[in-house]
Scaffold this motif. Structure first.
Motif, PDB file in Angstrom:
ATOM      1  N   LYS A 334       0.841  -1.182   0.000  1.00 22.33           N
ATOM      2  CA  LYS A 334       0.000   0.000   0.000  1.00 22.33           C
ATOM      3  C   LYS A 334       0.879   1.236   0.000  1.00 22.33           C
ATOM      4  O   LYS A 334       2.069   1.184   0.329  1.00 22.33           O
ATOM      5  CB  LYS A 334      -0.900   0.003   1.233  1.00 22.33           C
ATOM      6  CG  LYS A 334      -1.925  -1.113   1.262  1.00 22.33           C
ATOM      7  CD  LYS A 334      -2.903  -0.935   2.393  1.00 22.33           C
ATOM      8  CE  LYS A 334      -2.209  -0.982   3.740  1.00 22.33           C
ATOM      9  NZ  LYS A 334      -3.174  -0.849   4.850  1.00 22.33           N
ATOM     10  N   GLN A 396      -0.634  -0.481  -4.592  1.00 25.26           N
ATOM     11  CA  GLN A 396      -2.069  -0.592  -4.860  1.00 25.26           C
ATOM     12  C   GLN A 396      -2.821  -0.532  -3.543  1.00 25.26           C
ATOM     13  O   GLN A 396      -2.242  -0.668  -2.467  1.00 25.26           O
ATOM     14  CB  GLN A 396      -2.387  -1.907  -5.570  1.00 25.26           C
ATOM     15  CG  GLN A 396      -2.078  -3.162  -4.757  1.00 25.26           C
ATOM     16  CD  GLN A 396      -2.423  -4.438  -5.494  1.00 25.26           C
ATOM     17  OE1 GLN A 396      -2.630  -4.405  -6.709  1.00 25.26           O
ATOM     18  NE2 GLN A 396      -2.517  -5.527  -4.777  1.00 25.26           N
ATOM     19  N   ASP A 397      -4.105  -0.300  -3.644  1.00 26.32           N
ATOM     20  CA  ASP A 397      -4.931  -0.283  -2.448  1.00 26.32           C
ATOM     21  C   ASP A 397      -5.200  -1.712  -2.009  1.00 26.32           C
ATOM     22  O   ASP A 397      -5.793  -2.503  -2.756  1.00 26.32           O
ATOM     23  CB  ASP A 397      -6.250   0.436  -2.727  1.00 26.32           C
ATOM     24  CG  ASP A 397      -6.025   1.928  -2.934  1.00 26.32           C
ATOM     25  OD1 ASP A 397      -5.044   2.432  -2.349  1.00 26.32           O
ATOM     26  OD2 ASP A 397      -6.798   2.555  -3.681  1.00 26.32           O
TER      27      ASP A 397
END
Length: 1007
Positions: A334, A396-397
Motif C-alpha cells: 500500500k 495498490q490499495d
C-alpha cells in the motif's frame, strides 16, 4: 656516660603506624625524645611498622668511669636574637664543660651539654641554665626582651560575594571572602567557622542571604551576600547510545554503514571528513585502510564521545562479478507501507541502488517505503566490470486485514542501577512504521534493543500505518545506590582560644565519613564528633587527623596563653592515665606537665623523664604511679592510677557477608565485591586491596580464577571470610608473552615466558629472522605455559604466535634493549635435554698482563715449568693417579649426605665437558648412588633450572652427579643450594654468572 647519668634518646620515623623501643621503654610517638639513665652498656632498638612491613634501627649507650679532667663551667649561653616581637621565634644556644646534667628553666627541662633550641615568648623572660656534675653546680643567664609591635591593620570585611549570584535550584556556587585584622570569622546558614580569607562551594534550593561576621579582641564587623534561585530547564543527560559499523570488516573500497544514536546532544560530529551529522542516523561509506571513527556529541554543559573501527582485509577475488539476487518483499504494498529490499552480489567492490538509496554493502537489506510504482536498479562494480539487476514495487490499495495494535512493550529488568543495561522488547501488528522515543528512533515492527539510563525514564512506542496510530508505554526505574560521604573535617575549634595559663578550655570538633579520629598533644583517639575539656600552660596548637579507607584529612586550632606575670613556683600541673581502665595486656599512656621543674621522675621503673611529656605502657596489673618534680628550692609530687581488668570484654566481631557478584564472569569482565562486618575496627582484603571500610563494595575486573579473603579485627579478636570469582573459558586462543628484563647489558641473559590459553601450537621468532621455538616442527616446549632462556647481543623484538585449537590465532610481542656490546653471544639456546648451555668468548679476555713480547714469553715459560712441577708432585711423587683400576673411591672425596642407598656399579666422569668450562683431571667415582635413566632425566631439568635461577651453569658431569643421587628431589635441591652458597663466597663470577664443574663440586662438598 657514667653509671646512672641521664641521657636523651631522640628519634624520627616516616610512614609508621606503630613505633616501640625495647628495654622497657615500650610504645612511643612516631617522632620524639625520652630522658633515660642506665647502669651498664645498653643497646636500644627502635622498631617501626605499618600494614606493609617492619623496619628497625639501633643506638648504643656505653657506661664507663670517666675521670673528670676539666672543671665544671658554663662556656656560653645566649639568645639570638635577644629582642623579638610577641610570639616571634628565637634560638637559645649554649655550651658547657665537665657537666653530667644540664637543665634550663621555664619549662625547657633537661638538655644536652652543648646544643640549641627554638622558643617563643609573650613577654620579657630570663632563662637560667644550670649545669652540674657529681661535685659542683654552675649556672648562667640570658634574657629575651619582647617589644610591642603596633597593630597596622584595623578590623574590616574586605569583600564577600557569591559567584554566580543567580543559580538553578541545587546548582553549585562559590562563596568567596577576605577580611583584615580578624581572629575569628563565621558565616551563618550552617557554614560556621571559616578562615580569615577563603572560599566554599555550596548549593541552595531557594533565595538565601549569607552574613559573614568577623571579630577580634576589640571589635566585630559583618557583611552580606545574597544568592537568587531561578527555575532553569533541565537538559537531558548527554549520552552516546550506540555507534557501530556494519559490516566492521570489509574489503578495500567496499561500502559499509555507520549507524548511531545519541541523547541530549545539541551538536554531533564524526571525524575522518564526515563532519556535522544528525543526533541519530546512518551513512554509507568506503575506506581503503583500517580506520577508527570517533563520534563526538556535545551540549551546553558537556561532551561525550564513542568509537567504532572498520578493518580492511585483502581478499583475493576468485569469481567474476555478478548480481546473485535482488528482490523486494513484499513486492506489492500500500502507499507508504514499508517493504524490504534484499540483495546479494559476488566479486563487487562497490554496490549502489538508485532512487536515493546510494552506496550499500555487497550483501544486505534495507527497509523502504514508496507512494507509487517504482523500479529499483542495483549496480555492482569492481575494477574491471559492472553488472546491474532490477526489482519492481507495485503500489495498490490493499484492504486492511489486521487492525493496528501494540501487542507488548516491556523493559527487562524494570529496575536498574544508574548506567546499568536493560532490554527493551516489543511486538506490534498491522504497523507500517514503529518508533520509540528518547532517541531510539525507527525500529522494526517486532524486536528488542539494549539501552542504559541514569534516571527514571518512560519509553513510548508509537506504531502507525496509513489509517491509524497506537502507542504503548513502559518505564525503567533507576534505584539510588547509597554513596559514601566524602571524608572531611567540618570544624575544629578551641573555646575560648585565649586563656590564662592552666585555665580550662573546650576543644570541639565535627567530621564526616571518618572511621578513625585522633588529636595530638596526648589526647589520642576520639569520637567522630565531640568535645573535650583541657588546660595548658603555654601556647599550644592541636591537630585533628581523620581517616577512612580512602585517605586522611587534618585540621588545626590553637590556644594562646594571655600575658601574665611568669610564675616561679614549682608545680605538677597535670598527671593522668589515658585510658584509666584497660584490659590486661593492652596499652595506656601516662601524660604529665610540670612548671619550674629541673628534675622530673616517675616511680615503678620509669625513672627520669622530661618536664612535660608522655610515655606508653602495657597494663599488667592495677598500679599507682607517683611523679616527683623538683628544682633547686622545692620538691612536689602528684599521683595517678591505672585499673587493669583481667577479663576481656565480650566481642561481637563478625563478618556478616562477603560476596562477589556475579561469581562467574568472562575474562576481562567486571564484578563487584560487597561486604559487611560488625564491631570491626580494622578490615582488610588480600590480593592487593589492603585496608577497606568496615562495610562497602568495590568493582574489579577478572582475568583468572581468584579467591579473595577478608580479615576483620578489633582489639580482642579477628575473623576471616572468603569469596571466589571464576573466569569462564571462552575457548578462544589467547597469547601472553613476558620478558624477565626489557633493558639489559650486552651479555646478560633474559627469560622469555608465556602463559597462553586454548593453544595447540606456538612459534617464537626474533626480528633478526631466527626461530627460537616451533612446536609444530618438533620442539618440545609446552605451547600454553613454558619459558626459555636467551642472551641477545643487540636490540631485539620477540614475536610469539599462538595457534588455537579452533584454527584461530593470537600474536603478542616483547622488546629487549641491549645497552652495549661485550662480544658475548649465545652459542646454544637450551630448549631440550641435555640441559647444559655453553657460553663462548669470541675474543680472548684481557688479563691485565701487558709486558711486551720478550717478557710475555719468559712469563709463559716459567708458568709451564711451574705446571710440570705441580704435575710431577701429584702424579709421580704422590701416586694419586697411578694406574687404571686404582681409582679413589668417591666416598673419600665427595660426601653423599643426601643418599639413602648405594648401588655397587661405577659411575665415571662425563668426557663431554664443554671446552670453555674450568677442567681438571677427575678421578673415577665408585660407590656413588645412581637412579634409573627416566628419573634422572626428569630430575636433571629441575636441578639445572634451579641452578640457572641462581645464575649458575652446571657442567654435564656435575649435573649428572647431583641428578644421580638416590634421594628425594627436594633433598638434592637443598644440597645444590648449599653448594651454590659456598661457591659464591669462594669463586669469582663473569657478568654475574658462575660455572661449577665436577672438580669444584667435589671441593665444595668437602669444604
Amino acid at each position: 656516660m657514667k653509671k646512672g647519668e641521664a641521657f636523651q634518646l631522640t628519634w624520627g620515623t616516616t610512614g609508621a603506624t606503630t613505633v616501640s623501643i625495647n628495654n622497657g621503654v615500650g610504645l612511643v610517638p612516631k617522632n620524639g625524645s625520652a630522658a633515660l639513665s642506665v647502669n651498664q652498656d645498653t643497646s636500644f632498638i627502635l622498631t617501626a611498622s605499618n600494614s606493609t612491613g617492619t623496619v628497625s634501627c639501633a643506638t648504643n649507650v656505653k657506661v664507663q668511669d670517666i675521670p673528670v679532667e676539666t672543671p665544671l663551667s658554663c662556656d656560653f649561653f645566649q639568645a639570638n636574637p635577644s629582642t623579638v616581637g610577641k610570639g616571634e621565634a628565637f634560638q637559645l644556644t649554649w655550651a658547657t664543660t665537665g657537666a653530667t646534667q644540664v637543665n634550663i628553666n621555664n619549662g625547657v627541662g633537661l638538655v644536652p651539654k652543648n646544643g640549641s633550641v627554638a622558643l617563643s615568648v609573650q613577654a620579657d623572660k630570663s632563662f637560667i641554665l644550670t649545669a652540674s656534675n657529681a661535685s659542683s653546680i654552675v649556672s648562667c643567664t640570658t634574657t629575651v626582651h619582647v617589644e610591642d609591635i603596633p597593630e597596622e591593620n584595623p578590623l574590616s570585611c574586605d569583600f564577600f560575594q557569591a559567584n554566580p549570584s543567580t543559580v538553578g535550584k541545587g546548582e553549585a556556587f562559590q562563596l568567596t571572602w577576605a577580611t583584615t585584622g580578624a581572629t575569628q570569622v563565621n558565616i551563618n546558614n550552617g557554614v560556621g567557622l571559616v578562615p580569615a580569607d577563603g572560599s566554599v562551594a555550596l548549593t541552595v534550593q531557594a533565595d538565601k542571604t549569607y552574613v559573614l561576621t568577623a571579630s577580634n579582641a576589640s571589635s566585630i564587623v559583618s557583611c552580606t551576600s545574597t544568592v537568587h534561585v531561578q527555575d532553569i530547564p533541565v537538559e537531558n543527560p548527554l549520552s552516546c547510545d550506540f555507534f557501530q559499523a556494519n559490516p566492521s570488516i570489509v574489503k578495500k573500497g567496499e561500502a559499509f554503514q555507520l549507524t548511531w544514536g545519541t541523547t541530549g546532544g545539541t551538536q554531533v560530529t564524526i571525524n575522518n571528513g564526515i563532519g556535522l551529522v544528525p543526533q541519530d542516523g546512518s551513512v554509507a561509506l568506503t575506506v581503503n585502510q583500517d580506520t577508527s571513527f570517533v563520534l563526538t556529541a556535545s551540549n551546553s554543559s558537556s561532551i561525550v564521545s564513542c568509537t567504532t573501527n572498520v578493518k580492511v582485509e585483502t581478499v583475493v577475488v576468485d569469481e567474476p562479478i555478478s548480481c546473485d539476487f535482488f528482490q523486494a518483499n513484499p513486492n506489492i504494498v500500500k502507499k507508504g507501507e514499508a517493504f524490504q529490499l534484499t540483495w546479494g552480489t559476488t566479486g563487487a567492490t562497490q554496490v549502489n541502488i538508485n532512487n536515493g538509496v546510494g552506496l550499500v554493502p555487497q550483501d544486505g537489506s534495507i527497509a523502504l517505503t514508496v507512494t507509487n510504482d517504482t523500479s529499483f536498479v542495483l549496480t555492482a562494480s569492481n575494477s574491471s566490470s559492472i553488472v546491474s539487476c532490477v526489482t519492481n514495487i507495485k503500489v495498490q490499495d490493499i484492504p486492511e486485514e489486521n487492525p493496528i495494535s501494540c501487542d507488548f512493550f516491556q523493559a527487562n529488568p524494570g529496575t536498574v542501577g544508574s548506567g546499568e543495561a536493560f532490554q527493551l522488547t516489543w511486538g506490534t501488528t498491522g504497523a507500517t512504521q514503529v518508533t520509540v522515543n528518547n532517541g531510539v528512533g525507527l525500529v522494526p515492527k517486532d524486536g528488542s534493543i539494549a539501552l542504559t539510563v541514569t534516571k527514571n525514564t518512560s519509553f513510548v512506542l508509537t506504531a502507525s500505518n496509513a489509517s491509524s496510530i497506537v502507542s504503548c508505554t513502559t518505564s525503567v526505574k533507576v534505584q539510588d545506590i547509597p554513596v559514601e560521604n566524602p571524608l572531611s573535617c567540618d570544624f575544629f575549634q578551641a573555646s575560648p582560644s585565649f586563656v590564662e595559663a592552666g585555665e580550662a578550655f573546650q576543644l570541639s570538633w565535627n567530621t564526616t565519613g571518618a572511621t578513625q579520629v585522633s588529636i595530638n598533644q596526648g589526647t589520642g583517639l576520639v569520637p567522630q564528633d565531640g568535645s573535650v575539656s583541657l588546660a595548658v600552660n603555654h601556647d599550644t596548637t592541636y591537630t585533628l587527623t581523620a581517616t577512612n579507607s580512602t585517605g586522611t584529612v587534618s585540621c588545626s586550632t590553637s590556644v594562646k596563653i594571655k600575658n601574665t606575670p611568669p610564675q616561679s613556683s614549682l608545680s605538677c600541673d597535670q598527671f593522668y592515665t589515658s585510658p584509666s581502665t584497660v584490659q590486661q595486656g593492652n596499652q595506656f599512656q601516662l601524660i604529665w606537665n610540670t612548671t619550674d621543674a629541673n628534675s622530673v621522675s616517675i616511680n615503678n621503673g620509669i625513672g627520669l623523664v622530661a618536664a612535660d611529656g608522655s610515655v606508653t605502657l602495657t597494663g599488667t596489673a592495677s598500679k599507682t604511679y607517683v611523679l616527683t618534680a623538683s628544682n633547686n628550692t622545692n620538691t612536689v609530687t602528684c599521683s595517678t592510677s591505672v585499673n587493669v581488668q583481667d577479663t576481656p570484654p565480650q566481642s561481637n566481631l563478625s563478618c556478616d557477608y562477603f560476596t562477589a557478584t556475579p561469581s562467574s564472569v568472562d575474562e576481562g569482565d567486571s564484578f563487584e565485591l560487597r561486604w559487611n562486618t560488625t564491631d570491626a575496627t580494622r578490615v582488610s582484603i588480600d590480593n592487593g586491596l589492603g585496608l577497606v571500610a568496615q562495610d562497602g563494595s568495590v568493582t574489579l575486573y577478572a582475568y583468572d580464577n581468584k579467591t579473595y579473603r577478608l580479615t576483620a579485627s578489633n582489639n580482642t579478636d579477628s575473623v576471616t571470610c572468603s569469596t571466589s570469582v571464576n573466569v569462564k573459558d571462552s575457548g578462544n586462543v589467547r597469547c601472553d608473552l613476558e620478558v624477565s628484563d626489557d633493558r639489559i647489558n650486552d651479555g646478560d641473559r633474559i627469560t622469555l615466558s608465556w602463559d597462553n590459553d586454548d593453544t595447540e601450537d606456538i612459534r617464537l621468532r626474533d626480528d633478526h629472522g631466527k626461530t627460537l621455538v616451533d612446536t609444530d616442527n618438533g620442539d618440545n616446549e609446552d605451547p600454553e605455559r613454558d619459558s626459555i632462556s636467551v642472551r641477545p647481543d643487540e636490540d631485539t623484538e620477540y614475536t610469539l604466535t599462538a595457534y588455537g585449537k579452533k584454527g584461530d590465532t593470537d600474536t603478542c610481542r616483547v622488546e629487549v634493549r641491549v645497552d652495549d656490546d661485550n662480544n658475548v653471544v649465545v652459542t646454544t639456546v637450551r630448549t631440550q635435554d641435555p640441559l647444559v648451555a655453553g657460553v663462548q668468548l669470541v675474543r680472548v679476555p684481557y688479563t691485565g698482563f701487558d709486558a711486551g713480547p720478550f717478557l710475555t714469553s719468559v712469563f709463559y715459560a716459567l708458568l709451564a715449568l711451574w705446571g710440570v712441577g705441580i704435575a710431577y708432585f701429584f702424579v709421580v711423587k704422590k701416586g694419586r693417579f697411578a694406574t687404571a683400576g686404582k681409582g679413589v673411591s668417591a666416598a673419600q672425596h665427595i660426601p653423599t649426605p643426601v643418599a639413602t642407598s648405594t648401588v655397587a656399579s661405577e659411575v665415571t666422569a662425563d668426557s663431554s665437558i664443554p671446552f670453555n668450562l674450568p677442567i681438571a683431571a677427575v678421578e673415577p667415582i665408585t660407590g656413588a648412588p645412581v637412579m634409573v635413566q627416566e628419573e634422572v632425566a626428569d630430575a636433571a631439568s629441575t636441578i639445572e633450572n634451579r641452578a640457572h635461577a641462581s645464575r649458575v651453569l652446571l657442567s654435564a658431569d656435575a649435573l649428572s652427579y647431583v641428578a644421580d643421587q638416590d634421594a628425594p628431589l627436594e633433598q638434592r635441591l637443598t644440597m645444590l643450594d648449599h653448594v651454590i652458597t659456598k661457591a659464591k663466597a669462594m669463586f669469582p663470577t663473569e657478568n654475574g654468572w658462575m660455572v661449577i664443574n665436577k672438580e669444584r663440586l667435589a671441593a665444595l662438598l668437602t669444604a
